[in-house]
Write a protein that holds these residues in place. Structure first.
Motif, PDB file in Angstrom:
ATOM      1  N   ARG A 286      -2.484  11.972   6.580  1.00 52.48           N
ATOM      2  CA  ARG A 286      -2.153  10.574   6.863  1.00 52.48           C
ATOM      3  C   ARG A 286      -1.855  10.396   8.347  1.00 52.48           C
ATOM      4  O   ARG A 286      -2.207   9.384   8.951  1.00 52.48           O
ATOM      5  N   GLN A 287      -1.198  11.390   8.951  1.00 55.94           N
ATOM      6  CA  GLN A 287      -0.894  11.318  10.383  1.00 55.94           C
ATOM      7  C   GLN A 287      -2.169  11.371  11.225  1.00 55.94           C
ATOM      8  O   GLN A 287      -2.201  10.854  12.343  1.00 55.94           O
TER       9      GLN A 287
ATOM     10  N   LEU B 134      -0.883  16.042   2.452  1.00 64.44           N
ATOM     11  CA  LEU B 134      -1.066  14.590   2.404  1.00 64.44           C
ATOM     12  C   LEU B 134      -0.445  13.933   3.628  1.00 64.44           C
ATOM     13  O   LEU B 134      -1.051  13.056   4.264  1.00 64.44           O
ATOM     14  N   ARG B 135       0.757  14.372   3.970  1.00 68.03           N
ATOM     15  CA  ARG B 135       1.468  13.787   5.114  1.00 68.03           C
ATOM     16  C   ARG B 135       0.709  14.057   6.408  1.00 68.03           C
ATOM     17  O   ARG B 135       0.546  13.166   7.253  1.00 68.03           O
TER      18      ARG B 135
ATOM     19  N   GLU C 179       0.969   4.472  -2.671  1.00 72.25           N
ATOM     20  CA  GLU C 179       0.860   5.884  -2.319  1.00 72.25           C
ATOM     21  C   GLU C 179       1.999   6.691  -2.924  1.00 72.25           C
ATOM     22  O   GLU C 179       1.778   7.768  -3.482  1.00 72.25           O
TER      23      GLU C 179
ATOM     24  N   ALA D 177      -7.451  11.492   1.502  1.00 67.23           N
ATOM     25  CA  ALA D 177      -6.627  12.698   1.623  1.00 67.23           C
ATOM     26  C   ALA D 177      -6.551  13.423   0.289  1.00 67.23           C
ATOM     27  O   ALA D 177      -6.675  14.655   0.226  1.00 67.23           O
ATOM     28  N   GLU D 178      -6.345  12.679  -0.783  1.00 68.85           N
ATOM     29  CA  GLU D 178      -6.298  13.285  -2.121  1.00 68.85           C
ATOM     30  C   GLU D 178      -7.627  13.973  -2.447  1.00 68.85           C
ATOM     31  O   GLU D 178      -7.646  15.091  -2.973  1.00 68.85           O
TER      32      GLU D 178
ATOM     33  N   GLU E  17       0.827  -1.199   0.000  1.00 76.31           N
ATOM     34  CA  GLU E  17       0.000   0.000   0.000  1.00 76.31           C
ATOM     35  C   GLU E  17       0.866   1.256   0.000  1.00 76.31           C
ATOM     36  O   GLU E  17       0.563   2.248  -0.644  1.00 76.31           O
ATOM     37  N   ASN E  18       2.009   1.175   0.722  1.00 79.00           N
ATOM     38  CA  ASN E  18       2.888   2.333   0.783  1.00 79.00           C
ATOM     39  C   ASN E  18       3.471   2.651  -0.582  1.00 79.00           C
ATOM     40  O   ASN E  18       3.623   3.806  -0.953  1.00 79.00           O
TER      41      ASN E  18
ATOM     42  N   ASN F  10      -6.943   7.949   5.047  1.00 76.25           N
ATOM     43  CA  ASN F  10      -6.227   7.143   4.046  1.00 76.25           C
ATOM     44  C   ASN F  10      -5.847   8.002   2.838  1.00 76.25           C
ATOM     45  O   ASN F  10      -6.344   9.115   2.652  1.00 76.25           O
ATOM     46  N   PHE F  11      -4.954   7.464   2.020  1.00 80.11           N
ATOM     47  CA  PHE F  11      -4.352   8.258   0.948  1.00 80.11           C
ATOM     48  C   PHE F  11      -5.391   8.787  -0.040  1.00 80.11           C
ATOM     49  O   PHE F  11      -5.376   9.966  -0.409  1.00 80.11           O
TER      50      PHE F  11
END
Length: 381
Positions: free
Chosen positions: A142-143, A138-139, A73, A151-152, A69-70, A147-148
């Motif tokens: 995520r924190q 985005l970072r 992203e 966030a987008e 998954e990483n 989820n990615f």
């Protein structure tokens, strides 16, 4: 090509693949919901071959990305205007989960990748720096546990206001369909939000209607697509923690919730309708619009004058059709068939095994007998 989550993508086979006729295919059209949208991503699909207009397509029931998954992203972010997918994959293979951190704090290390030149590095850095505000948001999202993809979507919708909204109005992200209600509540913890905050009430009202529609609401309207005003108000208050089951809602809290719900109708966040008894009902907006449209179409169809001809006795024709196909209809099934023939619009409901499909078959046979022209049209379809 995409339509409401349903998509068709052209895929290159990584291993030899043959269709049901034994024809080897190097490229395959995959069809399904939620298919990967990043060009170049490798995945393993599970599904079945089907024919569409004489061509075989692979209907995907599920798939597993052949990357973490990483990596998805990192590749997704870098391949959107910073570098090519191949370059993004090369960066990830070299630096793994630290890829973005390397670009941010030690970009010269990209020269360690085979084929990387100083000019290529400068080009990527210029584009990365131009996207740094987006990368930072985005970072940070995520924190916060977003989820990615969500966030987008948030950044695309809110732009520079994304983090302010996420921190001060997290329930707005739920209202706009970006994050779950539970995550919105989690983000709201420690932010001193009032239980009767207007944005929070809006989110709870949408949550109440969503749970009711899904059949998960703990009251008698569970499974309904709309709720009467008093029920929506009570369940919204329950979700907000303003009342417990069996308790009465304080009048001041009830007034605030009702004002908020009615305001949501004016802003199109909810769809409101009035019953013949002058009672207010509320829907999620898409469902309310759909139901109103269907009702209007049904009324339009009912207004069309029927061409009344001398209809033969229905009972006799039904009995003859049943004899021909060796079927005995129950009294209730026969009544349903008659009602369908007598009315321009009919809805046949019932549990499994009650004869809904049988009734449809008999109606088709009856149409062929009673109305030969209609019967021929049915046969052609």
């Amino acid at each position: 090509m995409w339509r409401k989550g349903w998509g068709v993508i052209l895929c290159k086979a990584l291993e030899p693949v043959s269709d049901p006729e034994g024809q080897e295919r190097k490229k395959v059209f995959c069809v399904g919901n939620g298919l990967p949208t990043i060009q170049g991503i490798e995945f393993e699909a599970v599904g079945e071959w089907r024919q569409y207009r004489g061509e075989y397509q692979y209907y995907v029931k599920g798939y597993n990305p052949l990357v973490t998954e990483n990596e998805l992203e990192v590749v997704r972010f870098l391949s959107r205007g910073i570098c090519t997918i191949k370059t993004a994959k090369d960066i990830y293979r070299k630096f793994g989960q630290r890829s973005i951190e390397v670009l941010r704090s030690a970009p010269q290390r990209l020269l360690e990748i085979k084929g990387f030149t100083q000019k290529k590095l400068e080009t990527i850095l210029a584009k990365f720096n131009a996207n740094s505000p987006i990368e930072r948001q985005l970072r940070e999202l995520r924190q916060l546990g977003v989820n990615f993809r969500a966030a987008e979507a948030a950044i695309e919708k809110y732009g520079e206001e994304t983090m302010r909204i996420a921190r001060t109005m997290p329930h707005k992200l739920y209202i706009d369909g970006i994050i779950s209600y539970d995550l919105a509540e989690q983000l709201a913890k420690g932010q001193d939000f009032m239980k009767d905050d207007p944005i929070r009430i809006q989110a709870a009202a949408i949550r109440a209607l969503t749970l009711a529609r899904a059949g998960e609401a703990p009251f008698r309207y569970s499974g309904h697509t709309c709720l009467p005003e008093y029920a929506l108000c009570a369940y919204t208050a329950h979700i907000l923690g303003l009342k417990k089951p069996g308790e009465l809602l304080r009048p001041d809290k009830e007034k605030i919730i009702l004002q908020t719900i009615r305001g949501m109708v004016k802003s199109d966040r909810l769809y409101g309708a009035m019953s013949q008894e002058a009672k207010r009902f509320y829907y999620l907006t898409p469902l309310g619009i759909a139901e109103a449209g269907i009702a209007a179409k049904c009324l339009q169809m009912l207004d069309i004058s029927e061409n009344e001809q001398n209809k033969p006795a229905l009972d006799d024709i039904i009995d003859k059709v049943c004899v021909n196909i060796r079927v005995d209809l129950s009294l209730e099934q026969k009544k349903a068939v008659c009602q369908c023939l007598d009315n321009r619009i009919s809805i046949v409901t019932g549990g499994p095994g009650t004869g809904k499909t049988l009734i449809q078959q008999i109606l088709v046979l009856l149409a062929r007998k009673m109305y030969p022209k209609i019967g021929r049209a049915v046969q052609q379809e």
